[in-house]
Design an enzyme around this catalytic site. Structure first.
Site, PDB file in Angstrom:
ATOM      1  N   ALA A  55      -1.204 -10.780  -0.103  1.00 56.18           N
ATOM      2  CA  ALA A  55      -1.273 -12.243   0.030  1.00 56.18           C
ATOM      3  C   ALA A  55      -2.394 -12.854  -0.819  1.00 56.18           C
ATOM      4  O   ALA A  55      -2.281 -14.014  -1.242  1.00 56.18           O
ATOM      5  CB  ALA A  55      -1.468 -12.610   1.498  1.00 56.18           C
ATOM      6  N   HIS A  65       4.082  -6.015  -7.255  1.00 55.58           N
ATOM      7  CA  HIS A  65       4.572  -6.411  -5.937  1.00 55.58           C
ATOM      8  C   HIS A  65       5.796  -5.583  -5.597  1.00 55.58           C
ATOM      9  O   HIS A  65       6.716  -5.457  -6.430  1.00 55.58           O
ATOM     10  CB  HIS A  65       4.908  -7.902  -5.900  1.00 55.58           C
ATOM     11  N   ARG A  67       5.716  -2.188   8.591  1.00 54.26           N
ATOM     12  CA  ARG A  67       5.707  -3.618   8.315  1.00 54.26           C
ATOM     13  C   ARG A  67       7.037  -4.072   7.678  1.00 54.26           C
ATOM     14  O   ARG A  67       7.390  -3.598   6.591  1.00 54.26           O
ATOM     15  CB  ARG A  67       4.574  -3.879   7.323  1.00 54.26           C
ATOM     16  N   TYR A  97       9.946  -4.332   2.733  1.00 59.79           N
ATOM     17  CA  TYR A  97       9.046  -3.418   2.010  1.00 59.79           C
ATOM     18  C   TYR A  97       9.497  -1.960   2.024  1.00 59.79           C
ATOM     19  O   TYR A  97       8.884  -1.123   1.367  1.00 59.79           O
ATOM     20  CB  TYR A  97       7.622  -3.533   2.578  1.00 59.79           C
ATOM     21  N   ARG A 104      11.658 -14.980  -2.654  1.00 56.85           N
ATOM     22  CA  ARG A 104      11.160 -15.226  -1.303  1.00 56.85           C
ATOM     23  C   ARG A 104      10.602 -16.649  -1.178  1.00 56.85           C
ATOM     24  O   ARG A 104      10.977 -17.525  -1.942  1.00 56.85           O
ATOM     25  CB  ARG A 104      10.127 -14.142  -0.965  1.00 56.85           C
ATOM     26  N   GLU A 149      -0.370  -6.010 -12.419  1.00 57.49           N
ATOM     27  CA  GLU A 149      -0.140  -6.661 -11.120  1.00 57.49           C
ATOM     28  C   GLU A 149       1.200  -6.153 -10.601  1.00 57.49           C
ATOM     29  O   GLU A 149       2.189  -6.132 -11.345  1.00 57.49           O
ATOM     30  CB  GLU A 149      -0.096  -8.180 -11.316  1.00 57.49           C
ATOM     31  N   ASN A 184      -1.920  -4.281  -6.266  1.00 52.34           N
ATOM     32  CA  ASN A 184      -1.070  -5.069  -5.371  1.00 52.34           C
ATOM     33  C   ASN A 184      -2.022  -5.779  -4.414  1.00 52.34           C
ATOM     34  O   ASN A 184      -2.489  -5.188  -3.439  1.00 52.34           O
ATOM     35  CB  ASN A 184      -0.081  -4.190  -4.615  1.00 52.34           C
ATOM     36  N   PRO A 197      -4.278  -6.496   1.601  1.00 56.45           N
ATOM     37  CA  PRO A 197      -4.079  -6.625   3.041  1.00 56.45           C
ATOM     38  C   PRO A 197      -2.648  -6.353   3.502  1.00 56.45           C
ATOM     39  O   PRO A 197      -1.693  -6.728   2.821  1.00 56.45           O
ATOM     40  CB  PRO A 197      -4.455  -8.081   3.320  1.00 56.45           C
ATOM     41  N   ASN A 198      -2.575  -5.686   4.630  1.00 60.62           N
ATOM     42  CA  ASN A 198      -1.316  -5.366   5.319  1.00 60.62           C
ATOM     43  C   ASN A 198      -0.525  -4.240   4.664  1.00 60.62           C
ATOM     44  O   ASN A 198       0.470  -3.786   5.229  1.00 60.62           O
ATOM     45  CB  ASN A 198      -0.429  -6.616   5.479  1.00 60.62           C
TER      46      ASN A 198
HETATM   47  C1  DQA Z   1       3.481  -8.266  -1.786  1.00 61.42           C
HETATM   48  C2  DQA Z   1       4.058  -9.685  -1.778  1.00 61.42           C
HETATM   49  C3  DQA Z   1       3.068 -10.675  -1.170  1.00 61.42           C
HETATM   50  O1  DQA Z   1       3.611 -11.990  -1.186  1.00 61.42           O
HETATM   51  C4  DQA Z   1       2.760 -10.301   0.252  1.00 61.42           C
HETATM   52  O2  DQA Z   1       1.788 -11.170   0.795  1.00 61.42           O
HETATM   53  C5  DQA Z   1       2.337  -8.879   0.387  1.00 61.42           C
HETATM   54  C6  DQA Z   1       3.021  -7.859  -0.385  1.00 61.42           C
HETATM   55  C7  DQA Z   1       4.517  -7.229  -2.253  1.00 61.42           C
HETATM   56  O3  DQA Z   1       4.111  -6.092  -2.527  1.00 61.42           O
HETATM   57  O4  DQA Z   1       5.711  -7.517  -2.339  1.00 61.42           O
HETATM   58  O5  DQA Z   1       1.489  -8.547   1.211  1.00 61.42           O
HETATM   59  O6  DQA Z   1       2.384  -8.227  -2.687  1.00 61.42           O
END
Ligand code: DQA
Length: 143
Positions: free
Chosen positions: A76, A99, A17, A22, A106, A97, A73, A9-10
C-alpha cells in the site's frame, strides 16, 4: 551479485491474505522461490518483509549504500509514501517495482504509484512469478 527483495505491509500474510487476489503461495514459499531462482542465476538474493515504513526506508538506504539492485513490492505504501519514494530515488542500481496483482484492474486508488517514475521498470499482475522474472532481468542487465 547481491540483490535485495523488499516486501512491504501485509505481504507477510501471503497465502492467507485474500487468496483470490494474491494466490496461495506463502511468504516463506516466496522466500524459497527467490532463493532457488537466485541460486540458479548465481545471484545472492536476500528477501525481507516489514510492516513498518521506517524499517523499509532504512533498508533502502542500506541498498543505496551497497549500490545493490532492489526488487520492491511496497504494498500500500506504493500509492502514497513519499518517504519510501525519496529513499528509492537514492538507489544507485536498478529498481524493479513489483505488484503481485494487476493493480490497474483494481480500485482507482491503486492505479497511481509514487514509485514508478523512480523505478527502472515495473512488473504488475504476474502473481508471485513476477519475482523470478524480476531476478532474471537483473541477472541479465544489472551486472
Ligand atoms: C500489491 C498491490 C497493492 O495495491 C496492495 O496494497 C498490496 C499488494 C500487490 O502486490 O499486488 O499490499 O502491491
Amino acid at each position: 551479485m547481491k540483490v535485495f527483495v523488499f516486501n512491504g505491509p501485509n505481504l507477510g500474510r501471503l497465502g492467507t491474505r485474500e487468496p483470490d487476489v494474491y494466490g496461495a503461495t506463502t511468504h516463506d514459499d516466496l522466500v524459497r522461490l527467490c532463493a532457488d531462482t537466485g541460486a540458479e542465476l548465481g545471484l545472492d538474493v536476500e528477501v525481507r518483509q516489514t510492516d513498518h515504513e521506517g524499517e523499509l526506508v532504512g533498508w533502502l538506504h542500506e541498498a543505496a549504500d551497497a549500490a545493490a539492485p532492489v526488487v520492491l513490492n511496497a504494498g500500500a505504501w506504493t500509492h502514497y509514501s513519499i518517504a519510501v519514494r525519496d529513499a528509492a530515488a537514492q538507489l544507485r542500481a536498478p529498481l524493479i517495482e513489483l505488484h503481485i496483482s494487476n493493480v490497474h484492474k483494481r480500485e482507482q486508488f491503486r492505479h497511481h504509484s509514487v514509485l514508478s517514475d523512480v523505478a527502472t521498470g515495473v512488473l504488475v499482475g504476474f502473481g508471485v512469478d513476477g519475482y523470478p522474472l524480476a531476478l532474471r532481468w537483473l541477472a541479465r542487465n544489472a551486472r
